[in-house]
Every structure is written in C-alpha cells, then in structure tokens.
Design a protein around this motif. Sequence first.
Motif, PDB file in Angstrom:
ATOM      1  N   GLU A   1       0.840  -1.192   0.000  1.00  0.00           N
ATOM      2  CA  GLU A   1       0.000   0.000   0.000  1.00  0.00           C
ATOM      3  C   GLU A   1       0.878   1.246   0.000  1.00  0.00           C
ATOM      4  N   ALA A   2       0.371   2.334  -0.554  1.00  0.00           N
ATOM      5  CA  ALA A   2       1.124   3.595  -0.553  1.00  0.00           C
ATOM      6  C   ALA A   2       1.215   4.169   0.858  1.00  0.00           C
ATOM      7  N   GLU A   3       0.125   4.050   1.639  1.00  0.00           N
ATOM      8  CA  GLU A   3       0.132   4.588   2.998  1.00  0.00           C
ATOM      9  C   GLU A   3       1.004   3.702   3.875  1.00  0.00           C
ATOM     10  N   ARG A   4       2.066   4.285   4.384  1.00  0.00           N
ATOM     11  CA  ARG A   4       3.042   3.548   5.176  1.00  0.00           C
ATOM     12  C   ARG A   4       2.759   3.643   6.664  1.00  0.00           C
ATOM     13  N   LEU A   5       2.312   4.827   7.108  1.00  0.00           N
ATOM     14  CA  LEU A   5       2.142   5.075   8.531  1.00  0.00           C
ATOM     15  C   LEU A   5       1.035   6.103   8.728  1.00  0.00           C
ATOM     16  N   ARG A   6       0.228   5.887   9.763  1.00  0.00           N
ATOM     17  CA  ARG A   6      -0.788   6.874  10.140  1.00  0.00           C
ATOM     18  C   ARG A   6      -0.577   7.191  11.609  1.00  0.00           C
ATOM     19  N   LEU A   7      -0.517   8.477  11.910  1.00  0.00           N
ATOM     20  CA  LEU A   7      -0.347   8.945  13.284  1.00  0.00           C
ATOM     21  C   LEU A   7      -1.604   9.710  13.690  1.00  0.00           C
ATOM     22  N   THR A   8      -2.051   9.493  14.921  1.00  0.00           N
ATOM     23  CA  THR A   8      -3.218  10.205  15.444  1.00  0.00           C
ATOM     24  C   THR A   8      -2.819  10.852  16.759  1.00  0.00           C
TER      25      THR A   8
END
Length: 181
Positions: free
Chosen positions: A74-81
């Motif tokens: 996937e293109a999205e590697r990391l999500r931070l919240t």
Amino acid sequence: MTARGLARAALVVGIAAACRKPAVEPARPLVVAAPDVAPVPTGRMVDGVYIDGTWPLVVPVPPGWLATVGADGEAERLRLTDPDGDVRVTVAASRGDTLAPRPIEGCAWTFTDVGRYRAVKVRDAVLVGTCTPEDPDAPRVLAYVIAREGVLVHVEGAIPPGRLRAGRADFDRIVGDVRFR
C-alpha cells in the motif's frame, strides 16, 4: 426345506447382505482453506521510531501519539493520530519524482507551491499544498511532498476546523522529524 433350513438360509442371506461392500464414491478433490494471514506490515516500530521496510524512510512518533503501520504493498506507510484523536498525519510513499499532491476524495487542492520550506529538513525543493474539503465541517488537509532518489514521500495532515493553528504546529514538528536513510 425345513423351518430350520429356511431360518439358516435367511441368516446366510442377511449376513451376506450386511457384508456387501458399499458402492465406491468418486474421490473428491481436497480443498484446503487458506489460513487467515495478517497483512505484512510496511515497516516496523523500534523505540518509538517507524522504519520503513521498502523505502529509505524513518519517522519518529511523538510521545502520546497513536501509530498505525500500513500493510505492505500500500502507498500509505504510517498513520499517526494525536492524543486527542482529531489530528491525523498520514505518511505515504511511492516510486516517482514528479512533485504533485495525491488525490483526496471530497477535497480540492486549492493551494500548491514548490519551494524550500523550513518545516522540511531537506536540501531540495518540496511541494506544499492545502486541500480544502467540500464539507465545511470536514478536516482541511495540509501536505508536504518530498522527492528523494526516485521516491515520492507524501506527508499529509488532516486538521479539523478550529484546530488549524495548533494542528499545523504539531504537523510541522512531525514533518521536520521525517528522515531518509
């Protein structure tokens, strides 16, 4: 035949019927269900730092922020919240060298510029952009797009209305910590 002979004959016939081999059914193909396999992550977390498994990308996670590692491929590697749960930062990467923002459904890129920006600690020019949502209550998306050795890294911050100033400061700190190995 006597009654005894008839009983014996009936017993023999009954035993013979019981001993008959059942009809052979054709063999069915063996079907093996694939086990539920968790997706392979895009990278790993080491001491609060995301290290990408494919791209030369390293992102420290701010204390208190929730980090979700994407699935490989996937293109999205990391999500931070953020700790309050309302500011989200997405780090995506793909092969390429053309500075352009990623399309976001329900949002229009109303501002883009290419130049050198203090928030991003790289020597080359980067693209900055603002994506204005169609829904006024939806978060505004700020983005930095960095081209590095044939890799495009998109760092996008979704900031809700009323949090733009504080959310922008948090977002810029995260962008400033993005490193390349």
